[in-house]
Design an enzyme around this catalytic site. Structure first.
Site, mmCIF file in Angstrom:
data_model
loop_
_atom_site.group_PDB
_atom_site.id
_atom_site.type_symbol
_atom_site.label_atom_id
_atom_site.label_comp_id
_atom_site.label_asym_id
_atom_site.label_seq_id
_atom_site.Cartn_x
_atom_site.Cartn_y
_atom_site.Cartn_z
ATOM 1 N N ARG A 147 -30.849 -18.790 35.995
ATOM 2 C CA ARG A 147 -31.995 -18.260 36.300
ATOM 3 C C ARG A 147 -32.587 -17.726 35.176
ATOM 4 O O ARG A 147 -32.218 -17.214 33.917
ATOM 5 C CB ARG A 147 -31.920 -16.908 36.776
ATOM 6 C CG ARG A 147 -33.237 -16.204 37.360
ATOM 7 C CD ARG A 147 -33.244 -15.573 38.556
ATOM 8 N NE ARG A 147 -33.064 -13.917 37.511
ATOM 9 C CZ ARG A 147 -33.481 -12.865 37.897
ATOM 10 N NH1 ARG A 147 -33.633 -12.718 39.290
ATOM 11 N NH2 ARG A 147 -33.715 -11.143 37.061
ATOM 12 N N TYR A 159 -40.445 -8.232 34.680
ATOM 13 C CA TYR A 159 -39.243 -7.896 35.155
ATOM 14 C C TYR A 159 -38.459 -9.186 34.815
ATOM 15 O O TYR A 159 -39.056 -10.201 34.367
ATOM 16 C CB TYR A 159 -39.749 -8.616 36.659
ATOM 17 C CG TYR A 159 -38.296 -8.123 37.651
ATOM 18 C CD1 TYR A 159 -37.781 -7.525 38.050
ATOM 19 C CD2 TYR A 159 -38.421 -9.470 37.914
ATOM 20 C CE1 TYR A 159 -36.442 -7.865 38.380
ATOM 21 C CE2 TYR A 159 -36.604 -10.666 38.685
ATOM 22 C CZ TYR A 159 -36.830 -8.616 39.141
ATOM 23 O OH TYR A 159 -35.214 -9.039 39.601
ATOM 24 N N ASP A 210 -37.333 -15.716 39.287
ATOM 25 C CA ASP A 210 -37.925 -14.376 40.640
ATOM 26 C C ASP A 210 -38.980 -14.596 39.698
ATOM 27 O O ASP A 210 -39.639 -13.740 38.991
ATOM 28 C CB ASP A 210 -37.044 -13.829 40.091
ATOM 29 C CG ASP A 210 -36.777 -12.885 40.649
ATOM 30 O OD1 ASP A 210 -37.665 -12.783 42.296
ATOM 31 O OD2 ASP A 210 -36.307 -11.622 41.232
ATOM 32 N N HIS A 212 -40.317 -11.721 41.978
ATOM 33 C CA HIS A 212 -40.483 -10.785 42.294
ATOM 34 C C HIS A 212 -41.571 -10.201 43.238
ATOM 35 O O HIS A 212 -42.376 -9.335 43.158
ATOM 36 C CB HIS A 212 -40.168 -9.853 40.934
ATOM 37 C CG HIS A 212 -38.937 -9.157 41.748
ATOM 38 N ND1 HIS A 212 -39.328 -7.688 41.889
ATOM 39 C CD2 HIS A 212 -37.352 -8.799 41.752
ATOM 40 C CE1 HIS A 212 -37.905 -7.490 41.739
ATOM 41 N NE2 HIS A 212 -37.664 -7.681 41.941
ATOM 42 N N GLU A 236 -38.317 -18.278 43.376
ATOM 43 C CA GLU A 236 -37.226 -17.394 44.112
ATOM 44 C C GLU A 236 -38.235 -16.067 44.565
ATOM 45 O O GLU A 236 -39.120 -15.886 43.577
ATOM 46 C CB GLU A 236 -36.705 -16.533 43.683
ATOM 47 C CG GLU A 236 -35.662 -14.914 44.348
ATOM 48 C CD GLU A 236 -34.562 -14.557 43.212
ATOM 49 O OE1 GLU A 236 -34.310 -12.787 43.899
ATOM 50 O OE2 GLU A 236 -34.100 -14.892 43.046
ATOM 51 N N GLU A 262 -33.543 -11.264 49.763
ATOM 52 C CA GLU A 262 -32.384 -9.827 48.968
ATOM 53 C C GLU A 262 -32.489 -8.497 49.527
ATOM 54 O O GLU A 262 -31.945 -8.307 49.681
ATOM 55 C CB GLU A 262 -32.396 -10.027 47.605
ATOM 56 C CG GLU A 262 -33.973 -9.499 47.088
ATOM 57 C CD GLU A 262 -33.709 -9.490 45.537
ATOM 58 O OE1 GLU A 262 -33.975 -8.536 45.137
ATOM 59 O OE2 GLU A 262 -33.377 -10.184 44.595
ATOM 60 N N ARG A 283 -31.428 -15.431 51.037
ATOM 61 C CA ARG A 283 -31.093 -15.010 49.669
ATOM 62 C C ARG A 283 -30.460 -13.477 50.352
ATOM 63 O O ARG A 283 -29.724 -11.952 49.330
ATOM 64 C CB ARG A 283 -31.664 -14.274 48.634
ATOM 65 C CG ARG A 283 -31.751 -15.732 48.066
ATOM 66 C CD ARG A 283 -33.021 -15.625 46.638
ATOM 67 N NE ARG A 283 -31.100 -14.926 45.906
ATOM 68 C CZ ARG A 283 -31.564 -13.449 45.093
ATOM 69 N NH1 ARG A 283 -32.078 -13.073 45.291
ATOM 70 N NH2 ARG A 283 -30.130 -13.037 44.636
ATOM 71 N N GLU A 339 -25.345 -15.086 42.909
ATOM 72 C CA GLU A 339 -25.639 -14.876 41.513
ATOM 73 C C GLU A 339 -25.193 -14.147 41.620
ATOM 74 O O GLU A 339 -24.714 -13.280 42.288
ATOM 75 C CB GLU A 339 -26.776 -13.704 42.310
ATOM 76 C CG GLU A 339 -27.460 -12.375 40.866
ATOM 77 C CD GLU A 339 -28.803 -12.084 41.636
ATOM 78 O OE1 GLU A 339 -29.394 -11.569 40.869
ATOM 79 O OE2 GLU A 339 -29.282 -11.651 42.910
ATOM 80 N N TRP A 402 -44.067 -4.422 42.888
ATOM 81 C CA TRP A 402 -42.861 -4.338 41.624
ATOM 82 C C TRP A 402 -41.954 -5.972 41.245
ATOM 83 O O TRP A 402 -41.453 -6.140 42.706
ATOM 84 C CB TRP A 402 -42.154 -3.080 41.477
ATOM 85 C CG TRP A 402 -41.239 -3.434 40.215
ATOM 86 C CD1 TRP A 402 -41.451 -3.623 38.788
ATOM 87 C CD2 TRP A 402 -39.791 -3.705 40.591
ATOM 88 N NE1 TRP A 402 -40.354 -3.718 38.109
ATOM 89 C CE2 TRP A 402 -39.049 -3.639 39.194
ATOM 90 C CE3 TRP A 402 -38.822 -3.878 41.431
ATOM 91 C CZ2 TRP A 402 -38.207 -3.840 38.670
ATOM 92 C CZ3 TRP A 402 -37.571 -4.018 41.605
ATOM 93 C CH2 TRP A 402 -37.015 -3.785 39.570
#
Length: 402
Positions: A147, A159, A210, A212, A236, A262, A283, A339, A402
């Protein structure tokens, strides 16, 4: 055999973890992870006050019945606190069942579907030149997937970019710190990053990124389209998943694969995304989605729609969760990627485990049960420390994802 005692153990060997230890009247023990990053004590209290009193005297072999009891019996269903608590119980019961049977948990799930679990690491740095060095470091360690996250010009923090390249931990203060975000700068910068990485490492290395949850659907569609020449394995969490229809718009505009989940807690959180084939990887993780029992349900549904697994595995999961995830990863037919962020030496000492990394693969080991334990004396040397995840604001001060 009956459950005789349960203990909730909170420890902070570099970061906070919540562990449930279940003991039976025949001396067999099992452990489960109940860590919820930034809200650890909420889960610990839920376990102590509501779950543990209900477990004493129950048959530990009745895993499915216990899962249903804790889920349906609470009435106020779902949510990360409830599902993390249920996950801890579920993992511990699978651990006990494996020890009683004398088999690793993956054998109880149907045996191996592969020889090892392909994992990806996190290459992150402020600049593109620096991130190329970090990607190469992971390649030299044997990783087959990486990643990639870099700083965004003009932003003080981004991030996924940390001072410590191996042990990234975003929960950095007792009170949430604040970061600043600018979407236009990010969208302008990111495609060039992957052009450099793909040019340096060729077509064989799996690359991931990612987002996010920071974009709108049309912004995510634009990013995905701009990344198509670099053949990412996935993009992601491109948008917040509460608006699942937004993923349909992304699908209409780009062929870059999408991974999400996630922060999902149940199969119902991702049912539409899976059944309408709006994502390519789900995920969900063993600790936040109700344990091995419920995670397997999610992945079984995903398999029907050619969606593969890509379970979250950051350091906000203890080695107990990592071990549990690996047993599921090894057994399911639709595994995609796992991951894997390495834990600190202090964490590994508190949670001795049998899983190992070799040639880009993780192996859960052949120990009965999950193959991981907790050293309670070592855990006691690391008391809980309040830590909160950051919040994010746009340049004009508007609170943002975030």
């Amino acid at each position: 055999m009956k459950i005789a005692d349960c203990r909730v153990i909170v420890t902070c060997p570099g970061r906070n973890f919540v562990t449930l230890k279940i003991e039976t009247d025949e001396g067999v023990t099992g452990i489960g992870d109940a860590t919820l990053n930034g809200r650890e004590l909420a889960v610990a209290t839920y376990l102590t006050e509501h779950v543990v009193p209900a477990l004493t005297g129950r048959d530990p072999a009745r895993i499915e019945d216990t899962w249903q009891y804790l889920y349906k019996g609470a009435y106020w269903r779902r949510g990360p606190v409830t599902m993390s608590a249920i996950a801890a119980v579920d993992m511990a019961l699978w651990d006990i069942k494996g020890k009683v049977a004398g088999l690793p948990v993956y054998q109880l799930l149907g045996g191996r579907s592969r020889d090892g679990v392909t994992v990806y690491g996190h290459a992150n740095a402020e600049t593109v030149d620096e991130v190329l060095t970090e990607v190469d470091r992971y390649v030299q360690l044997g990783y087959r997937a990486v990643r990639v996250q870099t700083g965004v010009p003009g932003l003080a923090t981004t991030y996924g970019v940390s001072k410590d390249r191996l042990f990234y931990e975003p929960a950095d203060a007792a009170v949430a710190s604040e970061a600043t975000w600018d979407t236009a700068s990010y969208l302008a910068h990111t495609p060039g990053v992957f052009a450099r990485v793909r040019d340096a490492f060729g077509p064989g290395l799996k690359l991931l990124h990612d987002v996010h949850h920071r974009l709108t659907p049309i912004e995510a569609a634009r990013l995905g389209k701009s990344l198509e020449p670099y053949a990412l394995t996935w993009m992601e969490d491109p948008v917040p998943a509460e608006l699942q229809q937004g993923f349909r718009l992304i699908r209409q505009h780009t062929t870059t694969p999408v991974a999400v989940g996630e922060v999902f807690n149940t199969v119902w959180d991702c049912q539409q995304l899976i059944t309408e084939q709006l994502i390519d990887y789900v995920r969900t993780t063993v600790v936040h989605a109700g344990g091995i029992t419920h995670l397997r349900r999610i992945f079984d549904l995903a398999a029907l729609y050619q969606v593969r697994s890509g379970s979250h595995g950051a350091t906000d999961l203890s080695p107990v969760s990592m071990a549990a995830a690996l047993h599921v990863d090894l057994a399911i037919p639709n595994f995609g990627l796992q991951e894997y962020m390495r834990h600190t030496e202090e964490t590994d000492a508190v949670f001795p485990h049998g899983y190992r990394f070799e040639n880009g693969y993780l192996h859960p080991g052949e120990q009965p049960g999950l193959g991981v334990d907790i050293d309670e004396e070592a855990a006691a040397r690391y008391p809980y420390r309040p830590k909160a995840l950051p919040v994010n604001r746009l340049v004009d001060g508007t609170l943002h994802d975030w």
